[in-house]
Design a protein around this motif. Structure first.
Motif, PDB file in Angstrom:
ATOM      1  N   SER A   1       0.809  -1.218   0.000  1.00  0.00           N
ATOM      2  CA  SER A   1       0.000   0.000   0.000  1.00  0.00           C
ATOM      3  C   SER A   1       0.844   1.272   0.000  1.00  0.00           C
ATOM      4  O   SER A   1       0.337   2.350  -0.300  1.00  0.00           O
ATOM      5  N   ALA A   2       2.123   1.171   0.337  1.00  0.00           N
ATOM      6  CA  ALA A   2       2.990   2.342   0.379  1.00  0.00           C
ATOM      7  C   ALA A   2       3.629   2.654  -0.966  1.00  0.00           C
ATOM      8  O   ALA A   2       4.372   3.627  -1.097  1.00  0.00           O
ATOM      9  N   ILE A   3       3.323   1.835  -1.972  1.00  0.00           N
ATOM     10  CA  ILE A   3       3.926   1.976  -3.300  1.00  0.00           C
ATOM     11  C   ILE A   3       2.969   2.697  -4.244  1.00  0.00           C
ATOM     12  O   ILE A   3       1.752   2.521  -4.174  1.00  0.00           O
ATOM     13  N   VAL A   4       3.513   3.497  -5.132  1.00  0.00           N
ATOM     14  CA  VAL A   4       2.705   4.157  -6.154  1.00  0.00           C
ATOM     15  C   VAL A   4       1.929   3.090  -6.925  1.00  0.00           C
ATOM     16  O   VAL A   4       2.520   2.103  -7.385  1.00  0.00           O
ATOM     17  N   PRO A   5       0.611   3.240  -7.061  1.00  0.00           N
ATOM     18  CA  PRO A   5      -0.210   2.186  -7.680  1.00  0.00           C
ATOM     19  C   PRO A   5       0.290   1.674  -9.028  1.00  0.00           C
ATOM     20  O   PRO A   5       0.252   0.464  -9.282  1.00  0.00           O
ATOM     21  N   ASP A   6       0.768   2.568  -9.889  1.00  0.00           N
ATOM     22  CA  ASP A   6       1.164   2.102 -11.228  1.00  0.00           C
ATOM     23  C   ASP A   6       2.493   1.336 -11.232  1.00  0.00           C
ATOM     24  O   ASP A   6       2.926   0.835 -12.265  1.00  0.00           O
ATOM     25  N   LYS A   7       3.138   1.222 -10.067  1.00  0.00           N
ATOM     26  CA  LYS A   7       4.375   0.438  -9.965  1.00  0.00           C
ATOM     27  C   LYS A   7       4.152  -0.908  -9.275  1.00  0.00           C
ATOM     28  O   LYS A   7       5.069  -1.736  -9.210  1.00  0.00           O
TER      29      LYS A   7
ATOM     30  N   THR B   1       4.700   9.999   4.415  1.00  0.00           N
ATOM     31  CA  THR B   1       4.552   8.629   3.926  1.00  0.00           C
ATOM     32  C   THR B   1       3.197   8.473   3.250  1.00  0.00           C
ATOM     33  O   THR B   1       2.264   9.229   3.522  1.00  0.00           O
ATOM     34  N   ARG B   2       3.086   7.489   2.382  1.00  0.00           N
ATOM     35  CA  ARG B   2       1.879   7.355   1.550  1.00  0.00           C
ATOM     36  C   ARG B   2       1.187   6.022   1.778  1.00  0.00           C
ATOM     37  O   ARG B   2       1.804   5.062   2.253  1.00  0.00           O
ATOM     38  N   VAL B   3      -0.089   5.960   1.390  1.00  0.00           N
ATOM     39  CA  VAL B   3      -0.860   4.743   1.626  1.00  0.00           C
ATOM     40  C   VAL B   3      -1.981   4.607   0.603  1.00  0.00           C
ATOM     41  O   VAL B   3      -2.645   5.584   0.248  1.00  0.00           O
ATOM     42  N   TYR B   4      -2.166   3.368   0.141  1.00  0.00           N
ATOM     43  CA  TYR B   4      -3.239   3.029  -0.799  1.00  0.00           C
ATOM     44  C   TYR B   4      -4.225   2.092  -0.099  1.00  0.00           C
ATOM     45  O   TYR B   4      -3.837   1.310   0.776  1.00  0.00           O
TER      46      TYR B   4
ATOM     47  N   CYS C   1      -5.032  13.799  -0.954  1.00  0.00           N
ATOM     48  CA  CYS C   1      -5.191  12.722  -1.941  1.00  0.00           C
ATOM     49  C   CYS C   1      -4.214  12.916  -3.097  1.00  0.00           C
ATOM     50  O   CYS C   1      -4.122  14.007  -3.681  1.00  0.00           O
ATOM     51  N   LEU C   2      -3.488  11.875  -3.417  1.00  0.00           N
ATOM     52  CA  LEU C   2      -2.527  11.892  -4.523  1.00  0.00           C
ATOM     53  C   LEU C   2      -3.171  11.437  -5.822  1.00  0.00           C
ATOM     54  O   LEU C   2      -2.952  12.009  -6.889  1.00  0.00           O
ATOM     55  N   SER C   3      -3.946  10.352  -5.733  1.00  0.00           N
ATOM     56  CA  SER C   3      -4.708   9.816  -6.862  1.00  0.00           C
ATOM     57  C   SER C   3      -5.801   8.947  -6.251  1.00  0.00           C
ATOM     58  O   SER C   3      -5.932   8.881  -5.026  1.00  0.00           O
ATOM     59  N   GLY C   4      -6.576   8.278  -7.093  1.00  0.00           N
ATOM     60  CA  GLY C   4      -7.691   7.503  -6.572  1.00  0.00           C
ATOM     61  C   GLY C   4      -7.295   6.531  -5.472  1.00  0.00           C
ATOM     62  O   GLY C   4      -6.493   5.624  -5.707  1.00  0.00           O
ATOM     63  N   ASN C   5      -7.816   6.746  -4.237  1.00  0.00           N
ATOM     64  CA  ASN C   5      -7.594   5.867  -3.073  1.00  0.00           C
ATOM     65  C   ASN C   5      -6.141   5.811  -2.622  1.00  0.00           C
ATOM     66  O   ASN C   5      -5.751   4.905  -1.894  1.00  0.00           O
ATOM     67  N   PHE C   6      -5.349   6.799  -3.018  1.00  0.00           N
ATOM     68  CA  PHE C   6      -3.931   6.885  -2.666  1.00  0.00           C
ATOM     69  C   PHE C   6      -3.691   8.238  -2.013  1.00  0.00           C
ATOM     70  O   PHE C   6      -4.006   9.282  -2.602  1.00  0.00           O
ATOM     71  N   TYR C   7      -3.149   8.238  -0.791  1.00  0.00           N
ATOM     72  CA  TYR C   7      -3.047   9.457  -0.001  1.00  0.00           C
ATOM     73  C   TYR C   7      -1.647   9.630   0.578  1.00  0.00           C
ATOM     74  O   TYR C   7      -0.867   8.686   0.665  1.00  0.00           O
ATOM     75  N   VAL C   8      -1.371  10.873   1.025  1.00  0.00           N
ATOM     76  CA  VAL C   8      -0.140  11.159   1.754  1.00  0.00           C
ATOM     77  C   VAL C   8      -0.509  11.576   3.174  1.00  0.00           C
ATOM     78  O   VAL C   8      -1.439  12.336   3.403  1.00  0.00           O
TER      79      VAL C   8
ATOM     80  N   PHE D   1      -8.868  11.058   6.193  1.00  0.00           N
ATOM     81  CA  PHE D   1      -8.046  12.013   5.454  1.00  0.00           C
ATOM     82  C   PHE D   1      -8.841  13.272   5.133  1.00  0.00           C
ATOM     83  O   PHE D   1     -10.041  13.220   4.861  1.00  0.00           O
ATOM     84  N   LYS D   2      -8.138  14.410   5.152  1.00  0.00           N
ATOM     85  CA  LYS D   2      -8.751  15.686   4.837  1.00  0.00           C
ATOM     86  C   LYS D   2      -8.549  16.004   3.361  1.00  0.00           C
ATOM     87  O   LYS D   2      -7.731  15.390   2.677  1.00  0.00           O
ATOM     88  N   LYS D   3      -9.284  16.983   2.897  1.00  0.00           N
ATOM     89  CA  LYS D   3      -9.094  17.443   1.524  1.00  0.00           C
ATOM     90  C   LYS D   3      -7.666  17.945   1.351  1.00  0.00           C
ATOM     91  O   LYS D   3      -7.099  18.547   2.256  1.00  0.00           O
ATOM     92  N   GLY D   4      -7.100  17.649   0.167  1.00  0.00           N
ATOM     93  CA  GLY D   4      -5.750  18.099  -0.119  1.00  0.00           C
ATOM     94  C   GLY D   4      -4.674  17.089   0.213  1.00  0.00           C
ATOM     95  O   GLY D   4      -3.485  17.349   0.007  1.00  0.00           O
TER      96      GLY D   4
END
Length: 377
Positions: free
Chosen positions: A263-269, A319-322, A307-314, A302-305
């Motif tokens: 979940s910590a990885i960019v979705p497209d990778k 650190t990030r999470v999907y 979200c990195l992409s669909g269901n992927f946040y910082v 999570f608050k507005k702002g």
């Protein structure tokens, strides 16, 4: 970089356990009688509210400049996290042995005996047939001769030696090469999975590998008083770097463990990561995962702002999470050539009795197996 931001009780299996999987909330007035309730079904209204909340908090995306920073400097954010929390953030995962008995191979000796012997015969046969052959440099081209340690170490020029670590593994000794059962944990953090495995298993044939994106986390593992180099090898590794080699050959690992790490990885990778890991598995080996499910409490908070992409946040610490669905994980693993053994959603109601708060958690647990290959001998 196994995610230490969220640790939950183990999921419910079909065969219930004494401690977990037996607490069902039938009377709402009793909600604060236990810390956790199992198999909590969501009403249509609750599910719709969760979906609305996600649409709301994902409407505003993080700007592209910051997104690049979170990717390029991901190692910095994780190192900072472990420097602050070290090994005091979350507890050892002893529950893993009940959910994934493969992590205790001594308890499954009869079940694994034939498979291990078949793997050993294949490895010896392939290793012997590759002696004297041309040097191979890519991981896709390596002969599968992982556990035997047969054959002389290939000599490379100094400038080639650094770039072709996987080449040096061909028919050569490597950490744990004499082991009969190998476990690799990816995203090991500070060792909350690795050390319970080593404590639980006295099998002399067991060897555990563990890696993390954070050099700080790996250093904490290596300096732990329970770290035993004769039974364990910890190393820094970037899952998303396709040019970085693992310290083991392909077809050499019995179990790969992914606990709150994918979940910590960019979705497209993600797909390339799973593809590479699947090639490390022996025939019949398994990949086990536990990670965040869609509409988990953490996603709804999570608050507005953020979200990195669909269901992927910082998160606030960088650190990030999907947040996954079962279908997404099934696609990742089956595309990598693995067969489904288990793919379930674990819904729990966690309770803070002191503050009279309720928290709905959603996790996904999976187990996928590499198909058995016929003997080539």
């Amino acid at each position: 970089m196994a995610d230490p931001h969220s640790e939950g009780a183990p999921p419910t299996q079909v065969r219930k356990r004494e401690q977990f999987g037996t607490r069902f909330l039938s009377d709402p007035s009793r909600v604060f009688h236990h810390n956790t309730w199992d198999n909590v079904e969501w009403s249509e209204e609750q599910a719709a509210a969760a979906e609305r909340k996600v649409l709301e908090n994902s409407a505003q995306r993080v700007c592209q400049e910051k997104q690049v920073d979170y990717e390029v400097n991901a190692h910095k954010y994780w190192n900072d996290f472990y420097k602050i929390h070290e090994n005091g953030f979350f507890k050892d995962r002893h529950w893993l042995f009940m959910e994934f008995p493969e992590l205790a191979p001594s308890q499954n000796e009869n079940h694994l005996k034939d498979l291990l012997m078949e793997n050993k015969r294949n490895e010896i046969s392939e290793c012997q047939s590759s002696k004297g052959g041309p040097g191979l440099t890519t991981s896709e081209e390596q002969p599968k001769c992982s556990s035997t340690g047969l054959g002389p170490k290939t000599q490379l020029a100094p400038e080639e030696e650094t770039q072709n670590f996987s080449h040096l593994q061909i028919c050569a000794k490597f950490p744990g090469s004499s082991a009969t059962y190998r476990i690799l944990e990816v995203g090991c953090g500070v060792g909350n999975t690795v050390f319970p495995i080593l404590q639980t298993n006295n099998d002399p044939g067991l060897f555990v590998y563990c890696c993390d994106f954070s050099s700080t986390a790996v250093e904490l593992v290596q300096t732990n008083s329970e770290y035993d180099p004769s039974r364990c090898f910890a190393f820094v590794h970037d899952l998303c770097d396709g040019d970085q080699s693992y310290p083991v050959p392909e077809n050499s690992i019995d179990v790969i463990v992914l606990i709150f790490v994918l979940s910590a990885i960019v979705p497209d990778k993600m797909q390339k990561v799973v593809n590479r890991l699947s090639r490390l598995l022996k025939s019949g080996g398994v990949m086990v995962l536990r990670d965040y499910g869609r509409y988990d409490m953490a996603q709804l908070r999570f608050k507005k702002g953020q979200c990195l992409s669909g269901n992927f946040y910082v998160r606030g610490d960088g650190t990030r999470v999907y947040f996954f669905t079962q279908g997404e994980l099934d696609t990742l693993f089956t595309t990598a050539g693995l067969e489904k053994v288990q793919n379930l959603v674990d819904r729990r109601l966690q309770v803070n009795r002191g503050k009279q708060l309720t928290m709905y958690r959603v996790w996904v647990q999976c187990k996928y197996r590499k198909p058995l290959q016929p003997s080539t001998s």
